[in-house]
Design a protein around this motif. Structure first.
Motif: not given
Length: 149
Positions: A1-10
């Motif tokens: 599982m990975i959780v993050d903010n869309l600003t870091n999607a790259t």
């Protein structure tokens, strides 16, 4: 599982050949005016669904797994909590694996919970059992399905 903010999607584009295409599609969406429906970006391999649905108490949220697809889920209108448990620790299947719908539900209790806000995302791989839609009231979310291979 990975959780993050869309600003870091790259950062995650290299994890799967279709992640970049999926996240680019999300970047183009107007989150304020999303309508429910499914868009198939790559036939049988990548689809994006916008869903309006009701959330539920944690005790009612069932853990689920998928063998053929990776899930990327994003809350759109409000926070959403997800239960999680490793596939290797699951003990009690409720339904058995449904190959046609690529889903299996479990009676097990999650070992962890994470709450996401709009603008954040979670990636669930086949080894991640997850119990979505924990919360209160109605919500709108995006569910991306990406074929494992």
């Amino acid at each position: 599982m990975i959780v993050d903010n869309l600003t870091n999607a790259t950062r995650y584009h290299t994890l799967h050949p279709l992640f970049e295409k999926a996240f680019h599609h999300i970047e183009k969406l107007d989150m304020e005016s999303l309508e429910d429906g499914t868009t198939e970006l790559v036939e049988n391999r990548l689809k994006v669904a916008v869903v309006s649905t009701a959330m539920k108490p944690a005790a009612e949220a069932k853990l689920e797994t998928h063998e053929k697809f990776i899930d990327i889920q994003l809350p759109v209108t409000k926070a959403e909590t997800f239960g999680w448990k490793s596939l290797s620790n699951l003990e009690e299947s409720e339904t058995g694996y449904d190959a046609q719908n690529d889903i299996e539900f479990f009676r097990d209790t999650p070992t962890a919970y994470v709450t996401l806000l709009p603008g954040e995302f979670v990636i669930f791989f086949p080894e991640d059992a997850h119990a979505p839609l924990v919360g209160e009231g109605a919500t709108k979310k995006i569910i991306i399905k990406i074929a494992v291979d």
